[in-house]
Structures are given as C-alpha cells and as structure tokens.
Motif scaffolding. Structure first.
Motif, PDB file in Angstrom:
ATOM      1  N   UNK A   6       0.841  -1.193   0.000  1.00  0.00           N
ATOM      2  CA  UNK A   6       0.000   0.000   0.000  1.00  0.00           C
ATOM      3  C   UNK A   6       0.880   1.247   0.000  1.00  0.00           C
ATOM      4  N   UNK A   7       0.488   2.230  -0.792  1.00  0.00           N
ATOM      5  CA  UNK A   7       1.178   3.520  -0.805  1.00  0.00           C
ATOM      6  C   UNK A   7       0.877   4.221   0.524  1.00  0.00           C
ATOM      7  N   UNK A   8       1.916   4.600   1.224  1.00  0.00           N
ATOM      8  CA  UNK A   8       1.769   5.307   2.493  1.00  0.00           C
ATOM      9  C   UNK A   8       1.907   6.808   2.276  1.00  0.00           C
ATOM     10  N   UNK A   9       2.886   7.157   1.472  1.00  0.00           N
ATOM     11  CA  UNK A   9       3.170   8.583   1.247  1.00  0.00           C
ATOM     12  C   UNK A   9       3.614   8.772  -0.196  1.00  0.00           C
ATOM     13  N   UNK A  10       2.920   9.634  -0.938  1.00  0.00           N
ATOM     14  CA  UNK A  10       3.315   9.893  -2.323  1.00  0.00           C
ATOM     15  C   UNK A  10       4.530  10.819  -2.361  1.00  0.00           C
ATOM     16  N   UNK A  11       5.114  10.977  -3.526  1.00  0.00           N
ATOM     17  CA  UNK A  11       6.263  11.885  -3.610  1.00  0.00           C
ATOM     18  C   UNK A  11       5.830  13.330  -3.414  1.00  0.00           C
ATOM     19  N   UNK A  12       6.616  14.063  -2.683  1.00  0.00           N
ATOM     20  CA  UNK A  12       6.383  15.498  -2.546  1.00  0.00           C
ATOM     21  C   UNK A  12       7.735  16.169  -2.327  1.00  0.00           C
ATOM     22  N   UNK A  13       7.850  17.365  -2.804  1.00  0.00           N
ATOM     23  CA  UNK A  13       9.144  18.064  -2.697  1.00  0.00           C
ATOM     24  C   UNK A  13       9.584  18.211  -1.241  1.00  0.00           C
ATOM     25  N   UNK A  14      10.825  17.827  -1.006  1.00  0.00           N
ATOM     26  CA  UNK A  14      11.434  17.970   0.323  1.00  0.00           C
ATOM     27  C   UNK A  14      12.853  18.458   0.105  1.00  0.00           C
ATOM     28  N   UNK A  15      13.629  18.411   1.149  1.00  0.00           N
ATOM     29  CA  UNK A  15      15.022  18.811   1.015  1.00  0.00           C
ATOM     30  C   UNK A  15      15.869  17.678   0.425  1.00  0.00           C
ATOM     31  N   UNK A  16      15.274  16.504   0.230  1.00  0.00           N
ATOM     32  CA  UNK A  16      16.008  15.380  -0.347  1.00  0.00           C
ATOM     33  C   UNK A  16      16.285  15.637  -1.827  1.00  0.00           C
ATOM     34  N   UNK A  17      17.321  15.013  -2.316  1.00  0.00           N
ATOM     35  CA  UNK A  17      17.692  15.189  -3.722  1.00  0.00           C
ATOM     36  C   UNK A  17      16.694  14.498  -4.658  1.00  0.00           C
ATOM     37  N   UNK A  18      16.118  13.375  -4.206  1.00  0.00           N
ATOM     38  CA  UNK A  18      15.197  12.619  -5.044  1.00  0.00           C
ATOM     39  C   UNK A  18      13.850  12.478  -4.336  1.00  0.00           C
ATOM     40  N   UNK A  19      12.770  12.618  -5.103  1.00  0.00           N
ATOM     41  CA  UNK A  19      11.447  12.415  -4.537  1.00  0.00           C
ATOM     42  C   UNK A  19      11.268  10.938  -4.227  1.00  0.00           C
ATOM     43  N   UNK A  20      10.688  10.637  -3.095  1.00  0.00           N
ATOM     44  CA  UNK A  20      10.509   9.265  -2.638  1.00  0.00           C
ATOM     45  C   UNK A  20       9.036   8.903  -2.529  1.00  0.00           C
ATOM     46  N   UNK A  21       8.723   7.636  -2.832  1.00  0.00           N
ATOM     47  CA  UNK A  21       7.394   7.086  -2.598  1.00  0.00           C
ATOM     48  C   UNK A  21       7.575   6.045  -1.498  1.00  0.00           C
ATOM     49  N   UNK A  22       6.758   6.137  -0.453  1.00  0.00           N
ATOM     50  CA  UNK A  22       6.834   5.218   0.676  1.00  0.00           C
ATOM     51  C   UNK A  22       5.673   4.243   0.606  1.00  0.00           C
ATOM     52  N   UNK A  23       5.949   2.974   0.908  1.00  0.00           N
ATOM     53  CA  UNK A  23       4.922   1.935   0.812  1.00  0.00           C
ATOM     54  C   UNK A  23       5.193   0.854   1.851  1.00  0.00           C
ATOM     55  N   UNK A  24       4.143   0.071   2.168  1.00  0.00           N
ATOM     56  CA  UNK A  24       4.260  -1.000   3.161  1.00  0.00           C
ATOM     57  C   UNK A  24       3.649  -2.281   2.634  1.00  0.00           C
ATOM     58  N   UNK A  25       4.249  -3.402   3.028  1.00  0.00           N
ATOM     59  CA  UNK A  25       3.748  -4.721   2.650  1.00  0.00           C
ATOM     60  C   UNK A  25       2.534  -5.082   3.498  1.00  0.00           C
ATOM     61  N   UNK A  26       1.656  -5.853   2.917  1.00  0.00           N
ATOM     62  CA  UNK A  26       0.461  -6.348   3.584  1.00  0.00           C
ATOM     63  C   UNK A  26       0.784  -6.937   4.963  1.00  0.00           C
ATOM     64  N   UNK A  27       1.891  -7.662   5.066  1.00  0.00           N
ATOM     65  CA  UNK A  27       2.247  -8.322   6.320  1.00  0.00           C
ATOM     66  C   UNK A  27       3.236  -7.565   7.183  1.00  0.00           C
ATOM     67  N   UNK A  28       3.467  -6.293   6.906  1.00  0.00           N
ATOM     68  CA  UNK A  28       4.409  -5.502   7.708  1.00  0.00           C
ATOM     69  C   UNK A  28       3.964  -5.430   9.163  1.00  0.00           C
ATOM     70  N   UNK A  29       4.923  -5.535  10.054  1.00  0.00           N
ATOM     71  CA  UNK A  29       4.621  -5.380  11.479  1.00  0.00           C
ATOM     72  C   UNK A  29       4.161  -3.943  11.732  1.00  0.00           C
ATOM     73  N   UNK A  30       3.243  -3.761  12.668  1.00  0.00           N
ATOM     74  CA  UNK A  30       2.723  -2.415  12.932  1.00  0.00           C
ATOM     75  C   UNK A  30       3.797  -1.382  13.265  1.00  0.00           C
ATOM     76  N   UNK A  31       4.891  -1.814  13.873  1.00  0.00           N
ATOM     77  CA  UNK A  31       5.937  -0.855  14.266  1.00  0.00           C
ATOM     78  C   UNK A  31       7.099  -0.789  13.268  1.00  0.00           C
TER      79      UNK A  31
END
Length: 89
Positions: free
Chosen positions: A29-54
């Motif tokens: 599942x997409x957690x966070x779409x790319x958005x401009x930050x101070x990072x050099x490259x835009x990042x997309x954050x995602x999690x696996x169905x079975x990811x531990x809550x923490x």
C-alpha cells in the motif's frame, strides 16, 4: 510494468520484485506519495500487507516506482488487502 498511475496514499499494488517471507501475496500500500522535500530525489513510501505495525515503510525514488509495479490491485483485492493488513492503514 503497468500503465503510469499517480500513486496516492491508500492505493494497493502488486510488487514485481517482492521476495516472499511467507505465503502472503506481494501486495503493498502507498503510504506517502512523492512530494518536494530537502532530499535530492522524490521518494514514494509503501508498506507490505504483512508488515509489522511498528516497522518502517519501504521507499523508492519516484522515477523508479513504475518499474516495481507489476499491477494495481482491483477494488475487490484492495478491500481484501485492507482487511488483511497487519498494520493500521
């Protein structure tokens, strides 16, 4: 690779490079779409169905994201993934 879709939080996809840890599908599942930050490259954050809550989400450079999407889940599969997710979507 599938057609280009703008990833939005809550969208589910099947990961083309998933390494199975158990019998769960390669659904993420997409957690966070790319958005401009101070990072050099835009990042997309995602999690696996079975990811531990923490656990921390995985991420990839936005320009490489389409290369890891095997396909976008159907609405029915997304609803199933939502109920099976180990983390709080």
């Amino acid at each position: 690779m599938t057609q280009r879709v703008t990833p939005l939080p809550g969208m589910w996809f099947e990961h083309a490079l998933h390494v199975p840890r158990d019998d769960s599908p390669a659904w993420y599942m997409i957690i966070e779409p790319p958005h401009p930050t101070s990072k050099a490259f835009l990042q997309i954050h995602y999690r696996h169905l079975g990811s531990a809550p923490d656990s921390l989400p995985e991420s990839i450079d936005a320009d490489l994201f389409d290369d890891i999407v095997l396909r976008w889940l159907t609405p029915e599969e997304s609803a199933l993934a939502q109920t099976r997710a180990s983390f709080e979507p």
